[in-house]
Design a protein around this motif. Structure first.
Motif, short mmCIF file in Angstrom:
data_model
loop_
_atom_site.label_atom_id
_atom_site.label_comp_id
_atom_site.label_asym_id
_atom_site.label_seq_id
_atom_site.Cartn_x
_atom_site.Cartn_y
_atom_site.Cartn_z
N ASP A 33 2.35 -8.03 -9.68
CA ASP A 33 1.43 -7.34 -8.80
C ASP A 33 1.63 -5.83 -8.92
O ASP A 33 2.69 -5.31 -8.55
CB ASP A 33 1.71 -7.81 -7.36
CG ASP A 33 0.76 -7.14 -6.38
OD1 ASP A 33 -0.13 -6.39 -6.84
OD2 ASP A 33 0.93 -7.38 -5.17
N ALA A 35 0.51 -3.45 -7.25
CA ALA A 35 0.70 -2.77 -5.96
C ALA A 35 2.15 -2.90 -5.49
O ALA A 35 2.73 -1.95 -4.97
CB ALA A 35 -0.25 -3.36 -4.93
N GLU A 50 0.34 -3.40 0.86
CA GLU A 50 -1.10 -3.50 1.05
C GLU A 50 -1.75 -2.12 1.14
O GLU A 50 -2.84 -1.89 0.63
CB GLU A 50 -1.42 -4.32 2.32
CG GLU A 50 -1.24 -5.83 2.14
CD GLU A 50 -1.86 -6.34 0.85
OE1 GLU A 50 -3.06 -6.05 0.61
OE2 GLU A 50 -1.16 -7.00 0.05
N ARG A 53 -2.00 -0.84 -2.25
CA ARG A 53 -3.04 -1.57 -2.99
C ARG A 53 -4.41 -0.93 -2.72
O ARG A 53 -5.19 -0.71 -3.64
CB ARG A 53 -3.05 -3.04 -2.56
CG ARG A 53 -3.90 -3.92 -3.48
CD ARG A 53 -4.07 -5.33 -2.92
NE ARG A 53 -2.81 -6.00 -2.65
CZ ARG A 53 -2.04 -6.54 -3.60
NH1 ARG A 53 -2.41 -6.48 -4.86
NH2 ARG A 53 -0.92 -7.13 -3.28
N TYR A 58 -6.38 -1.34 -6.13
CA TYR A 58 -6.10 -2.65 -6.71
C TYR A 58 -6.70 -3.79 -5.89
O TYR A 58 -6.64 -4.95 -6.27
CB TYR A 58 -4.59 -2.86 -6.87
CG TYR A 58 -3.98 -2.02 -7.96
CD1 TYR A 58 -4.55 -2.01 -9.24
CD2 TYR A 58 -2.87 -1.23 -7.72
CE1 TYR A 58 -4.00 -1.22 -10.24
CE2 TYR A 58 -2.32 -0.44 -8.71
CZ TYR A 58 -2.89 -0.44 -9.97
OH TYR A 58 -2.36 0.33 -10.95
N ASP A 59 -7.27 -3.43 -4.72
CA ASP A 59 -7.90 -4.47 -3.91
C ASP A 59 -9.33 -4.76 -4.37
O ASP A 59 -9.92 -5.76 -3.99
CB ASP A 59 -7.90 -4.05 -2.43
CG ASP A 59 -8.59 -2.70 -2.25
OD1 ASP A 59 -8.63 -1.92 -3.25
OD2 ASP A 59 -9.08 -2.41 -1.14
#
Lengths: 332, 332
Positions: A33, A35, A50, A53, A58-59
């Protein structure tokens, strides 16, 4: 000619688009991941992950991410908002959280180092390779030829890191001929002498292997060309030997060298990883290797893309140059 | 006036298997303005003879002996004894050469104008513009249409016949007194052959030069030559003026060559006659006549004399000599 160049540029653009997409796909499906990596290896706080992210985009869906990346190349890109706002102006290649810097900035710092290394080595290996190759061909079977064969053997079989380390050990550490060149790269414009002094051994290291290859290539090219009918014609005209070799033979023998040198040079610009590592030069190769070790995705994507761009562009330049060298090559 | 007198010319090439005796003790002469044809099959020594006189054989690989007295613009010189650097001054000026394959005899990277101008410049200390005028004049003379604009064209932009014309223009640019034409029409179409031969003849008259025409095509010889030397296995086996040679060949080999040419004035048989067998190995030449093993008339000579003793080149009638025991004059 112009239409040829613009068409080739168009194709070049498409190739780069393809390369960038491929690189993006590869990293999108890697099993980690991006993030999570941004807050360090031992970071477990889902809130920070989060937040990062979202900040880094990256979301977003995969294709949107790619689109934002491409857009950033042309109009720049901002990350986060308010006090934490980070702005990477165009051409933005992304933001590296590990280095806390725009990737474009990192690359613009590393590129001159690699460029200095590659240009110096290119000049050195061309001078040595062509010179020795011609001499070996002219005095085939004589001492120069045998000596060049030994040089070629050593040059092609010694790995770069060994040559580099041996040079460091003997020239710098044992014999104190040059100061230790660790990590203090100086730009040419700041201090040319210092610049050359630091790059001297890396140049030799890098040029050594290439010079050996080129010596072998030039030698056989010159020998082959010497047997051409048009070289006999040149001699029959009454031209002195210096012109028969220096003008008629070399002109034909060296034409393929342009292609070779162009592509080898392009390959080096992508990063001379081993040489840069041995001599601790902060170039593209070390940037890329460091990024791979740290899973620093934006840098990996950017360096891969840059290397591809350089190779594709160099191909175009070589093709155009060749049309000027060989009148039989028609560009249309 | 005798322009060139070659005496006892021998050329050998040492190889790991032994010395290849390409040319063995040949003597001949050529007068100013005359056309001498040298005829023989591949490997009979025609080309090597002339390359030796031009100093175009590699001195490292060829053993050359004999003399070749030549009336140059600076007086008499020995082409075989002179210093190679000295000979270069006469090459392309007093003696020029054109080669078999016009497709490969011109340098592909230089324009035809540059190549002709270069040939003029190397022997004349004049302004390049003068050489350019001369080049245009010569190109016009050899039948290149619109020479002033074609001068910037490259060899690949010409057909084979046109390239041979360019070669001829280049060879004649310094008004040589001797032109060596090494199979000038072999690589060309039959119709183009005729054009090139008649062009050579016209130019020979205009430039008052002697021509050595090397060929294996007896049809070419009949139309173009004054005298003929027939060569076999590195030796001259028959020498005569062109009418005598065709009317009454004295050597069975010459007879065989003539029989193998298709003729319109003879009844059509199904097959052309061929000389059976192969030429001898040039490394170990037989003791006797080199042609004896293939000779159809060997039974006319008593015993096995032909296989044991090499016949001398002896005079038969005026200026007609042959190397054969058959038909030798009594006491000769």
């Amino acid at each position: 000619m112009l239409s040829y160049i613009s068409r080739r540029l168009g194709v070049t653009f498409l190739i780069l688009l393809g390369v960038s997409f491929t690189v993006y796909v590869i990293f999108a499906f890697l099993p980690f991941d991006p993030a999570a990596l941004t807050c360090g290896k031992n970071c477990n706080d889902p809130g920070i992950i989060e937040a990062n992210r979202r900040r880094l985009g990256y979301d977003l869906p995969f294709l949107t991410q790619y689109w934002v990346f491409i857009k950033g190349l042309f109009i720049g890109r901002t990350y986060g908002e308010g006090a934490a706002l980070i702005n990477c102006p165009a051409p933005s290649l992304g933001y590296s959280f590990q280095e806390h810097s725009c990737v474009t900035t990192l690359i613009s710092e590393a590129l001159p180092v690699t460029l200095s290394l590659a240009i110096g080595a290119l000049v050195l290996w061309l001078v040595v390779g062509v010179g020795l190759g011609v001499l070996a061909a002219r005095y085939r079977g004589k001492f120069v030829d045998s000596a060049s064969t030994i040089f070629v053997l050593i040059g092609t079989s010694l790995p770069t890191f060994l040559t580099g380390l041996m040079l460091l050990v003997f020239v710098v550490i044992k014999w104190h001929i040059l100061p230790f060149p660790a990590g203090n790269y100086t730009p040419f414009l700041e201090d040319p002498y210092e610049w050359a002094q630091i790059l001297f051994l890396p140049w030799i290291t890098l040029a050594f292997a290439y010079a050996a290859l080129y010596t072998r290539f030039v030698r056989s090219a010159v020998i082959e060309t010497s047997n051409e009918d048009y070289i006999r014609t040149a001699r029959a005209k009454g031209l002195p030997e210096s012109e028969v070799v220096g003008k008629h033979t070399l002109r034909a023998a060296l034409a393929p060298i342009v292609t070779m040198a162009g592509l080898d040079f392009a390959g080096l610009l992508g990063g001379a990883i081993l040489t840069e590592s041995v001599f601790n030069l902060p170039g593209l190769g070390r940037l890329a290797i460091g990024a791979v070790v740290e899973y620093d995705l934006p840098i990996i994507v950017a360096t891969t893309l840059l290397a591809a761009a350089i190779v594709v562009t160099m191909n175009l330049i070589v093709d155009i140059l060749y049309a000027f060298i060989d009148p039989r090559v028609r560009i249309a | 006036m005798t322009l060139l007198e070659v005496k006892n010319l021998s050329v050998g090439f040492p190889t790991p298997d032994g010395v290849v005796h390409a040319v063995n003790d040949i003597s001949f002469s050529i007068d100013a303005g005359e056309t001498l044809a040298i005829v023989g099959e591949s490997g009979s020594g025609k080309t090597v003879t002339n390359l030796a006189m031009m100093g175009l054989l590699n001195s490292n690989t060829a053993q050359i002996s004999g003399t070749a007295r030549f009336q140059s613009h600076t007086g008499e010189i020995d082409l075989l004894g002179i210093d190679p650097n000295e000979l270069q001054k006469y090459r392309g000026q007093d003696i020029s050469m054109i080669f078999q394959d016009p497709m490969s005899s011109l340098h592909p990277y230089f324009s035809i104008g540059d190549q002709i101008i270069e040939a003029h410049q190397v022997h004349n200390k004049v302004d390049p513009d003068v050489s350019k005028e001369r080049a245009i004049e010569l190109l016009g003379l050899v039948g290149i249409p619109d020479p002033a604009s074609r001068i910037t064209s490259f060899p690949h932009q010409f057909s084979g016949g046109m390239r041979q014309r360019v070669m001829i223009a280049m060879a004649l640019v310094n008004n040589p007194s001797l032109l060596i034409a090494d199979e000038p029409t072999t690589a060309l179409d039959v119709t183009v052959q005729a054009q090139i031969l008649s062009l050579l003849k016209d130019l020979q008259r205009e430039f008052k030069m002697a021509v050595i025409l090397i060929t294996h095509d007896l049809g070419v010889v009949a139309g173009a030559a004054d005298r003929v030397n027939v060569m076999y296995a590195g030796r001259i086996v028959e020498s005569a003026n062109v009418f005598d040679l065709y009317a009454k060949p004295a050597m069975p080999y010459t007879q065989g060559l003539l029989d193998s040419v298709p003729r319109l004035d003879r009844p059509h048989t199904n097959r052309l006659s061929a000389i059976p067998g192969q030429p001898p190995s040039m490394i170990s030449l037989p003791d006797g006549c080199s042609f004896a093993p293939r000779c159809s008339r060997i039974s006319e000579v008593a015993g096995s004399k032909c296989l044991m003793i090499m016949p001398e080149l002896t005079l038969r009638t005026d200026a007609h000599s042959a190397r054969c025991f058959i038909g030798e004059r009594a006491g000769a």
